[in-house]
Scaffold this active site. Structure first.
Site, PDB file in Angstrom:
ATOM      1  CG  HIS A  81      -0.415   0.184   2.524  1.00 13.56           C
ATOM      2  ND1 HIS A  81      -1.102   0.819   3.534  1.00 13.56           N
ATOM      3  CD2 HIS A  81       0.780  -0.188   3.055  1.00 13.56           C
ATOM      4  CE1 HIS A  81      -0.362   0.846   4.623  1.00 13.56           C
ATOM      5  NE2 HIS A  81       0.774   0.227   4.358  1.00 13.56           N
ATOM      6  CG  HIS A  82       3.789   2.415   2.572  1.00 10.52           C
ATOM      7  ND1 HIS A  82       2.976   3.407   3.077  1.00 10.52           N
ATOM      8  CD2 HIS A  82       4.123   1.631   3.636  1.00 10.52           C
ATOM      9  CE1 HIS A  82       2.826   3.236   4.371  1.00 10.52           C
ATOM     10  NE2 HIS A  82       3.504   2.156   4.737  1.00 10.52           N
ATOM     11  CB  ALA A  83       4.132   0.410  -4.120  1.00 12.40           C
ATOM     12  CG  ASN A 108       2.331   6.528   0.711  1.00 17.87           C
ATOM     13  OD1 ASN A 108       2.427   5.628   1.549  1.00 17.87           O
ATOM     14  ND2 ASN A 108       3.207   6.702  -0.259  1.00 17.87           N
TER      15      ASN A 108
END
Length: 665
Positions: free
Chosen positions: A167-169, A210
């Site tokens: 989910h940060h990629a 993000n």
């Protein structure tokens, strides 16, 4: 199957999925048994990505979950889904060509290249090695297969036990242990290849996703909701993008919902409160056709990175609520979670819920003030976009205090009215920091600056006697409840003798305009000054009593007010000595009567003090060791109720004060 499932791979790097919805990706066809509606994705090949020196994002994160599922024999009730790598065409639905090329290149890195690039990747919170490419592609492909199987109706629910997380990629950048954004890519593939278009992504990882929000920030077909530790944008991944006002842009405005916790330590009650007030009302209005949980378990109790307190039962309840959306179509995709035991137990609890088991019962609980304030602020922001948000129901108690009255305030108002009506007493104005907590609680007779004798009565408000209509509801029987005012007879005598009176109520008002959370972070020195009742007495001595013109002053302290009175004597003894003729303490069952702290003042105090106590107070016992000589008079009163000691002891108080006033200066 009861053992570890290895990957059954169909690697298709052709353009099987593009941005044209008519094309289809290649995936392994299967037909699960009709009695199995829940599936899982797992492959030991995803452990090929690891750091030889150890790292929080370790292969054991998924192997421990898988072993727990096998030990509980839950895998026998679930359909195994073959895994495959994400294709280039699928990845490019979210990510850039450069990012794809970079991840593909990891498999060809030499040991020297890994060492040389280590510092660069550490600043992105990543580690890379030849096995990274395979694991990252399988992790993303596994989530795609999980979502497709649910979207096509083959299964009802699936748990994708995949790593590395995603989910940060972001579209152009891998970061935060994440390479491909698994959930974002899977969402785009589902929208391309199935009739399902409205997708809700619920991200309960302790960090803001993000990359996922960035992928759909302008897209109204995807509702992204994240509950995360934020701390004003200082907690990873940092910045304002995870703030509550970051709600999307353009057509997607309002379809990003951030619930940013301002501190660590948030637990089950806080998350459940947010679900009930924000998450579920918005979800019902959005009406998703598929729900995907970005299930990071780093907010779990015991996780060293997250430092929050969500229990496995808490995760189970959140999963249970989400299971009722989208006709039961649900995919759980593993994200973070770095305490192996906490992650395993939380994932196991979630697995049991998607298998149809009811979550365990939570104990009685109440959301923290921090959570209620945060949820209220989020509700005010999201009510701009969602009709289902009831902002009033989210209001913390502090938000209605401006139109409410506490019981102490009502009693103080009653006392002020009674004294004005019967003795023409007036409020004494206060300045500065004393105004807010004590305004209206200091009253004097009109002859304060004219009378030679001044009685200073220091107390807290009277005692309430309450009778309950029902012990089950704790409702009051108002007709049988009343206020006991210990000072009525005493004040009637003071008035009859013609003495001036200064009545001081030391019970501070509630801070109606300052929330509990705001008070905790306010200036500590100012907060202490508000609470220091000694400061009020010192202020009144300096500005009123000492300047009043009275030649004779009598101090009467009742209950908890005795200690601040003794503090005043210590602080202003030079001006008190010779002016104060008598000090009366009505102690009740306080442990010991108070005396001045400084030894040089105690001989004066012993000559002019009188202490009223219940006759059965322990200092009168023969075996007691208390030094009674520190006080002028210890007066035992045959009364077991402290509130009635003044009434029963009034003759002794009268005699003592008259005797002290008769002594020449």
């Amino acid at each position: 199957m009861t053992g570890t499932q290895d990957a059954m791979v169909v690697d298709t790097d052709d353009a099987s999925v593009s941005k044209h919805p008519t094309q289809r990706s290649v995936s392994v066809p299967f037909q699960p048994p009709r009695d199995l509606a829940v599936g899982y994705v797992y492959s030991s090949e995803m452990t090929s990505h690891f750091n030889p020196r150890g790292h929080q994002e370790a292969p054991e994160r998924i192997t421990r979950i898988w072993q727990a599922i096998v030990d509980e024999k839950l895998n026998t009730r679930m359909q195994w889904l073959p895994i495959r790598p994400v294709t280039k065409a699928e990845a490019l639905l979210v990510h850039s060509q450069n990012l794809w090329d970079l991840i593909e290149a990891y498999q060809y890195m030499s040991e020297q290249q890994i060492v040389d690039s280590e510092a660069y990747y550490e600043q992105l919170s990543l580690y890379v090695m030849p096995g990274t490419t395979r694991a990252a592609r399988l992790s993303c492909g596994g989530v795609i297969e999980a979502c497709l199987s649910v979207a096509r109706g083959r299964l009802r629910k699936v748990f994708a036990i995949c790593r590395p997380p995603g989910h940060h990629a972001e579209p152009d950048q891998s970061m935060g242990f994440c390479f491909f954004n698994n959930v974002a890519v899977a969402t785009r593939v589902v929208q391309q290849l199935t009739p399902i278009k409205r997708v809700m992504i619920l991200d309960w990882d302790v960090h803001h996703g993000n990359g996922t929000q960035r992928a759909f920030n302008d897209d109204p077909s995807v509702l992204y909701v994240s509950l995360h530790r934020y701390e004003g944008g200082t907690f990873y991944p940092c910045g304002e993008f995870g703030g509550m006002t970051s709600c999307g842009e353009g057509p997607g405005l309002g379809f990003s919902v951030n619930i940013p916790w301002p501190e660590k330590g948030m637990g089950d009650a806080d998350y459940i409160h947010a679900f009930q007030r924000i998450v579920m009302p918005i979800a019902m209005e959005f009406a998703p056709e598929l729900v995907i949980i970005s299930a990071g378990f780093d907010a779990a109790l015991g996780d060293e990175l997250g430092e929050c307190r969500v229990s496995p039962v808490g995760y189970a309840h959140m999963t249970h609520m989400l299971s009722g959306l989208a006709g039961g179509r649900l995919v759980v995709a593993l994200e973070g979670g770095y305490n192996l035991d906490a992650t395993m137990k939380s994932a196991l609890a979630v697995t049991k819920v998607i298998l149809g088991e009811a979550p365990e019962q939570l104990p009685p609980m109440q959301a923290s003030e921090t959570a209620t304030e945060t949820v209220y602020l989020v509700a005010k922001e999201q009510s701009k976009y969602w009709k289902n948000i009831d902002t009033k129901s989210c209001e913390p108690r502090e938000e209605v205090e401006s139109i409410s009255f506490s019981i102490p305030e009502i009693l103080q108002a009653h006392r002020a009215h009674f004294l004005h009506k019967n003795y023409k007493m007036m409020q004494v104005p206060l300045l500065g920091f004393l105004q807010s907590p004590f305004a209206g609680q200091v009253l004097s007779t009109s002859d304060l600056f004219e009378n030679k004798t001044l009685i200073v009565l220091v107390h807290e408000f009277g005692n309430l006697r309450l009778e309950l209509e029902s012990t089950m509801t704790c409702d009051l029987n108002l007709e049988r409840s009343y206020l006991l005012d210990f000072s009525k007879d005493l004040m009637r005598w003071i008035n009859s003798e013609g003495y001036a009176l200064l009545d001081i109520n030391l019970y501070p008002k509630p801070f109606a305009s300052v929330s509990q959370h705001s008070k905790r972070i306010a200036n500590k020195k100012n907060a202490e000054r508000y609470e220091d009742t000694t400061a009020l007495l010192t202020y009144l001595w300096d500005n009123y009593i000492h300047l009043s013109g009275a030649h004779e002053v009598v101090f009467i302290g009742h209950g908890p007010a005795c200690q601040p009175l003794m503090n005043l004597i210590d602080a202003r003894f030079n001006s008190i000595n010779g002016l104060v003729k008598a000090v009366v303490q009505i102690v009740g069952y306080t442990k010991v009567p108070f005396t001045p702290k400084k030894d040089e003042f105690r001989s004066w105090y012993a000559k002019c003090s009188c202490v009223l106590l219940p006759a059965n107070h322990y200092i009168f016992r023969p075996e007691g060791t208390y030094n009674k000589k520190k006080h002028g008079i210890l007066c035992p009163i045959e009364e077991i109720q402290p509130v009635k000691i003044v009434t029963r002891g009034l003759p002794a108080i009268q005699d003592f004060i008259k005797k002290q006033l008769a002594i020449p200066s």
